[in-house]
Design a protein around this motif. Sequence first.
Motif, PDB file in Angstrom:
ATOM      1  N   PRO A  85       0.887  -1.315   0.052  1.00  0.00           N
ATOM      2  CA  PRO A  85      -0.071   0.034   0.034  1.00  0.00           C
ATOM      3  C   PRO A  85       0.840   1.313  -0.056  1.00  0.00           C
ATOM      4  O   PRO A  85       2.060   1.141   0.140  1.00  0.00           O
ATOM      5  CB  PRO A  85      -0.909  -0.016   1.289  1.00  0.00           C
ATOM      6  CG  PRO A  85       0.191  -0.897   2.158  1.00  0.00           C
ATOM      7  CD  PRO A  85       0.710  -1.840   1.333  1.00  0.00           C
ATOM      8  N   GLY A  86       0.151   2.399  -0.086  1.00  0.00           N
ATOM      9  CA  GLY A  86       0.938   3.787  -0.014  1.00  0.00           C
ATOM     10  C   GLY A  86       1.742   3.855   1.171  1.00  0.00           C
ATOM     11  O   GLY A  86       1.235   3.446   2.068  1.00  0.00           O
ATOM     12  N   THR A  87       2.755   4.782   0.920  1.00  0.00           N
ATOM     13  CA  THR A  87       3.693   5.034   2.238  1.00  0.00           C
ATOM     14  C   THR A  87       3.530   6.455   2.660  1.00  0.00           C
ATOM     15  O   THR A  87       4.209   6.913   3.624  1.00  0.00           O
ATOM     16  CB  THR A  87       5.006   4.979   1.707  1.00  0.00           C
ATOM     17  OG1 THR A  87       5.512   5.617   0.543  1.00  0.00           O
ATOM     18  CG2 THR A  87       5.250   3.354   1.451  1.00  0.00           C
ATOM     19  N   LYS A  88       2.788   7.195   1.687  1.00  0.00           N
ATOM     20  CA  LYS A  88       2.924   8.874   1.991  1.00  0.00           C
ATOM     21  C   LYS A  88       1.259   9.244   2.640  1.00  0.00           C
ATOM     22  O   LYS A  88       0.183   8.602   2.147  1.00  0.00           O
ATOM     23  CB  LYS A  88       2.935   9.669   0.863  1.00  0.00           C
ATOM     24  CG  LYS A  88       4.203   9.039   0.017  1.00  0.00           C
ATOM     25  CD  LYS A  88       4.425   9.770  -1.162  1.00  0.00           C
ATOM     26  CE  LYS A  88       5.749   9.030  -1.858  1.00  0.00           C
ATOM     27  NZ  LYS A  88       6.058   9.553  -3.082  1.00  0.00           N
ATOM     28  N   SER A  89       1.358   9.955   3.831  1.00  0.00           N
ATOM     29  CA  SER A  89       0.109  10.610   4.157  1.00  0.00           C
ATOM     30  C   SER A  89       0.277  12.156   3.908  1.00  0.00           C
ATOM     31  O   SER A  89       0.995  12.878   4.515  1.00  0.00           O
ATOM     32  CB  SER A  89      -0.044  10.190   5.756  1.00  0.00           C
ATOM     33  OG  SER A  89      -1.170  10.813   6.228  1.00  0.00           O
ATOM     34  N   PHE A  90      -0.892  12.550   3.159  1.00  0.00           N
ATOM     35  CA  PHE A  90      -0.877  13.954   2.881  1.00  0.00           C
ATOM     36  C   PHE A  90      -2.028  14.751   3.788  1.00  0.00           C
ATOM     37  O   PHE A  90      -2.913  14.262   3.833  1.00  0.00           O
ATOM     38  CB  PHE A  90      -1.245  14.169   1.385  1.00  0.00           C
ATOM     39  CG  PHE A  90      -0.155  13.592   0.440  1.00  0.00           C
ATOM     40  CD1 PHE A  90       1.034  13.925   0.678  1.00  0.00           C
ATOM     41  CD2 PHE A  90      -0.785  12.801  -0.844  1.00  0.00           C
ATOM     42  CE1 PHE A  90       2.128  13.327  -0.392  1.00  0.00           C
ATOM     43  CE2 PHE A  90       0.273  12.444  -1.711  1.00  0.00           C
ATOM     44  CZ  PHE A  90       1.354  12.652  -1.398  1.00  0.00           C
ATOM     45  N   PRO A  91      -1.443  15.955   4.144  1.00  0.00           N
ATOM     46  CA  PRO A  91      -2.287  16.749   5.153  1.00  0.00           C
ATOM     47  C   PRO A  91      -3.623  17.305   4.570  1.00  0.00           C
ATOM     48  O   PRO A  91      -4.587  17.594   5.047  1.00  0.00           O
ATOM     49  CB  PRO A  91      -1.386  17.820   5.498  1.00  0.00           C
ATOM     50  CG  PRO A  91      -0.418  17.911   4.536  1.00  0.00           C
ATOM     51  CD  PRO A  91      -0.318  16.426   4.101  1.00  0.00           C
TER      52      PRO A  91
END
Length: 441
Positions: free
Chosen positions: A67-73
């Motif tokens: 799955p994705g590794t980035k969390s965008f605000p």
Amino acid sequence: MALIGEKEFFKGIGDIKFEGRESDNPMAYKFYNPDQVVAGKTMYEHFKFAMAYWHTLCGIGGDPFGPGTKSFPWANATDPIQMAKDKADAAFEFITKMGFGYYCFHDFDLVDEADTLAKSEKRIHILVDYLKQKQEASGVKLLWGTANCFSNPRYMNGAASNPNFDVVAHAGAQVKIALDATIALNGENYVFWGGREGYMSLLNTNMKLEQDNIGRFMNMAKNYARDQGFKGTFFIEPKPMEPTKHQYDFDAATSINFIREYGLENDFKLNIEVNHATLAQHTFQHELQVAANAGMLGSIDANRGDYQNGWDTDQFPNNVLETAEAMLVLLKSGGLQGGGINFDAKTRRNSTDLEDIFLAHIGGADTFARALLVADAVIANSPYEGLLQKRYASFKTEKGSDFIAGKLSLTDLYNHAKGYGEPKQISGKQELYENILNQYI
């Protein structure tokens, strides 16, 4: 000047400025000076750099193995409209901090698709009104819009090429909505990328019907847009395969043939992507030259592939030598026709800091700027142009110029060859040309 909404998403990062190659500031341009005039135009005018909405704001680093590794605000709101507005705020903050003038989008990059077409259209209308305000406040423009007619499962067998008319009609409705959005936002162009317009097996494919249907579909879309007052250019973006085994817009030459076959040549040009060129076993500069020769070099999607990986890795450009060759084509052909340079590239899955998005775009812009400076210097200061002219000098002679003018017959060629004797061997001097390019890097 950065356009910041109610929230600042990229905190601690100011406007990216040109500081020159001696600067050790990673958040500064070393070669991209938007005001510098090169070959009669500023770098800003040459490039028209654009941010790709999908990779920059939507790509969270997922791949087939995880799955994705980035969390965008800007992706935390539960309401889809609020999340879309937050994303738009982040987009314009980023674009203006970078000093870019343009952005590009697919329809459902702007806002998540709803469960019905009518609800999706309503969502897009809300976002278009919001984006109008952002554009007016910032001066940022829409380089091009497009519709994502490939991700939803309904398009598993294609969109305009689908064997089910109901799917073709749905794609038509989606393209209409995307065109309406592009026109409302004063978009300068519109792109067709046939993400699944191709086939996996000829056994279950009526290729002629599918290609004819795409031609009908694009003529319908063009006619509708022109009736709405759209003055921009339509682009086809070639790609050979992936996700399909064989796509109908395989490469520049194939796409140009399609455009001419279906009577689209007065309205359509090509949007050339670097990684798509290499997947078709061509170089980027080859695809640019093919498009330029046909008068169809419209726009560029800037990225690169990986020499060891045979798929669309969409990495940011960093190879000055290859890009300089491409800039030679660009300068000698008179530049892009209507489009610009869209960074259709994504940071790596393990590049998880928000600043990495800036660093990647800075590097991409500097690569193109440095390559432009090299190409301009090669043309203006080196023996390159003279060597090229000398190589084809025989077509300036009496018989050679008659051949170019269409004044000779095959018998004339026969008589010339018979009287001239064995032609002498003339070196192509490839290594010299390569050395000249290297000298200016």
